[in-house]
Design a protein around this motif. Structure first.
Motif, short mmCIF file in Angstrom:
data_model
loop_
_atom_site.label_atom_id
_atom_site.label_comp_id
_atom_site.label_asym_id
_atom_site.label_seq_id
_atom_site.Cartn_x
_atom_site.Cartn_y
_atom_site.Cartn_z
N VAL A 62 1.05 -1.02 0.08
CA VAL A 62 0.02 0.03 -0.12
C VAL A 62 0.76 1.35 0.18
CG1 VAL A 62 -1.68 1.23 1.39
CG2 VAL A 62 -1.91 -1.18 0.85
N ASN A 63 1.88 1.37 0.81
CA ASN A 63 2.89 2.46 0.71
C ASN A 63 3.61 2.52 -0.61
OD1 ASN A 63 6.19 3.08 1.22
ND2 ASN A 63 4.78 4.44 2.31
N ARG A 64 3.91 1.26 -1.17
CA ARG A 64 4.78 1.52 -2.41
C ARG A 64 3.85 1.88 -3.44
NH1 ARG A 64 7.14 -3.62 -0.14
NH2 ARG A 64 9.43 -3.35 -0.37
N PHE A 65 2.53 1.37 -3.78
CA PHE A 65 1.63 1.84 -4.58
C PHE A 65 1.18 3.42 -4.28
CE2 PHE A 65 -0.83 -1.96 -6.22
CZ PHE A 65 0.36 -2.72 -6.31
N SER A 66 1.27 3.92 -3.16
CA SER A 66 0.92 5.37 -2.92
C SER A 66 2.08 6.25 -2.96
CB SER A 66 0.68 5.40 -1.46
OG SER A 66 0.33 6.63 -1.14
N VAL A 67 3.33 6.11 -2.53
CA VAL A 67 4.22 6.81 -2.66
C VAL A 67 5.06 7.01 -4.10
CG1 VAL A 67 4.82 6.90 -0.42
CG2 VAL A 67 6.14 5.51 -1.84
N TYR A 68 4.87 5.91 -4.81
CA TYR A 68 5.28 5.92 -6.25
C TYR A 68 4.32 5.91 -7.33
CZ TYR A 68 9.43 4.12 -3.77
OH TYR A 68 10.49 3.81 -2.82
N GLN A 69 2.96 6.16 -6.79
CA GLN A 69 1.80 6.29 -7.72
C GLN A 69 1.79 5.10 -8.77
OE1 GLN A 69 2.11 10.45 -8.95
NE2 GLN A 69 1.33 11.14 -6.89
N LEU A 70 1.60 3.94 -8.31
CA LEU A 70 1.69 2.89 -9.16
C LEU A 70 0.42 2.36 -9.70
CD1 LEU A 70 4.63 0.69 -7.45
CD2 LEU A 70 4.72 2.28 -9.39
N THR A 71 -0.76 2.97 -9.07
CA THR A 71 -2.16 2.61 -9.71
C THR A 71 -3.01 3.94 -9.60
OG1 THR A 71 -3.88 1.24 -9.24
CG2 THR A 71 -2.74 2.12 -7.26
N GLN A 72 -4.09 3.82 -10.47
CA GLN A 72 -5.21 4.85 -10.46
C GLN A 72 -6.46 3.87 -10.43
OE1 GLN A 72 -4.74 8.21 -10.16
NE2 GLN A 72 -2.46 7.66 -10.07
N ASN A 73 -6.29 2.79 -10.13
CA ASN A 73 -7.64 2.04 -10.20
C ASN A 73 -8.32 2.39 -8.89
OD1 ASN A 73 -8.74 -0.68 -9.00
ND2 ASN A 73 -8.94 -0.77 -11.28
N ALA A 74 -9.41 2.54 -9.20
CA ALA A 74 -10.57 3.09 -8.30
C ALA A 74 -10.79 1.90 -7.04
CB ALA A 74 -11.82 3.43 -8.59
N ASP A 75 -10.81 0.71 -7.13
CA ASP A 75 -11.11 -0.23 -6.31
C ASP A 75 -9.70 -0.64 -5.45
OD1 ASP A 75 -13.62 -0.83 -6.98
OD2 ASP A 75 -12.99 -2.33 -8.50
N SER A 76 -8.63 -0.45 -6.10
CA SER A 76 -7.29 -0.34 -5.50
C SER A 76 -7.22 0.60 -4.52
CB SER A 76 -6.09 -0.71 -6.55
OG SER A 76 -6.17 -1.85 -7.23
N LEU A 77 -7.31 1.85 -5.03
CA LEU A 77 -7.06 3.18 -4.14
C LEU A 77 -8.29 2.96 -2.98
CD1 LEU A 77 -6.87 5.85 -7.00
CD2 LEU A 77 -5.20 5.02 -5.57
N ALA A 78 -9.55 2.70 -2.97
CA ALA A 78 -10.29 2.40 -1.87
C ALA A 78 -9.86 1.48 -1.08
CB ALA A 78 -11.60 2.09 -2.54
N TYR A 79 -9.28 0.32 -1.54
CA TYR A 79 -8.70 -0.65 -0.24
C TYR A 79 -7.44 0.09 0.31
CZ TYR A 79 -6.14 -4.49 1.41
OH TYR A 79 -5.25 -5.47 2.10
N MET A 80 -6.81 0.72 -0.62
CA MET A 80 -5.47 1.30 0.27
C MET A 80 -6.01 2.49 1.27
SD MET A 80 -3.37 1.80 -3.57
CE MET A 80 -2.26 3.04 -2.86
N GLU A 81 -6.98 3.04 0.73
CA GLU A 81 -7.52 4.10 1.87
C GLU A 81 -8.01 3.35 3.14
OE1 GLU A 81 -10.40 6.49 -0.08
OE2 GLU A 81 -9.06 7.42 -1.33
#
Length: 215
Positions: free
Chosen positions: A169-188
């Motif tokens: 989750v940290n990696r996806f967030s700080v390197y902006q590796l996804t814009q997928n809405a479902d992934s972003l919701a889970y990350m939040e």
């Protein structure tokens, strides 16, 4: 003092420390966390003094010493069956362990290109096809498991599987590796967990910068 001691290293960088720590913290298990900062130049003598592999995390429980994050989680799950670190249904528990082991043994391209770093200002990083493939596989896991369970986490309630994927989750967030809405919701949802917030705040407050761990 408790009878469980978890040895960890820098919270800003140590993804494996985060996995074991977050699983135990989220489950409400009392333990002492002892931090041994990286001393890469000297060969990390403090870590080697406690760890048979020269790596952390390491859990000490009386005469028992357990290393490797997933092994620590399994030990805690057996020690405290009432906290349900793994899903209760056998079929779900098997899948949770399978995707956790996949996390433990795979996704090396992502690990190497995008180290965990809570102090990094979020910005996109150019990545190769192997990293993209890792990202896509992880997002598939998240999507399929949440669809099956109904969420909010991978198996409904927060489990060891979520702790195993927390550094991603940290990696996806700080390197902006996804814009997928479902992934972003889970990350939040992971980032709103009290255990995550406690770790993040401590990581951001650390004074240490380790050369080679910053991207």
């Amino acid at each position: 003092m408790t009878d469980l001691t978890l040895y960890i290293t820098n919270k800003n960088y140590s993804s494996w420390s985060l996995r074991a720590w977050m699983a135990m913290k989220a489950a409400g298990i009392a333990f002492d966390a002892l931090q041994i900062p990286f001393d890469v130049a000297a060969g990390n003598p403090g870590i080697k003094a406690i760890s048979p592999t020269g790596q952390v995390p390491v859990l000490v429980h009386g005469d028992v010493k357990v290393w490797e994050a997933l092994a620590i989680i399994e030990y805690i799950a057996e020690l405290f069956p009432e906290v349900d670190l793994w899903p209760k249904p056998a079929a779900e528990r098997a899948v949770a362990r399978a995707i956790s082991l996949e996390m433990a043994s795979g996704f090396r391209a992502l690990r190497n290109a995008c180290p965990m770093n809570f102090r990094r200002t979020p910005s996109a990083l150019a990545v190769n096809e192997s990293v993209i493939a890792d990202v896509q596989r992880i997002e598939t896991i998240w999507r399929e498991q949440i669809a099956r369970s109904g969420g909010p986490f991978l198996f409904g309630a927060f489990s060891a599987a979520d702790a195993m994927y927390a550094p991603v989750v940290n990696r996806f967030s700080v390197y902006q590796l996804t814009q997928n809405a479902d992934s972003l919701a889970y990350m939040e949802r992971i980032q709103a967990h009290p255990a995550w917030i406690e770790w993040r705040d401590a990581a951001q407050a650390e004074p240490w910068i380790v050369p080679g761990y910053e991207v």
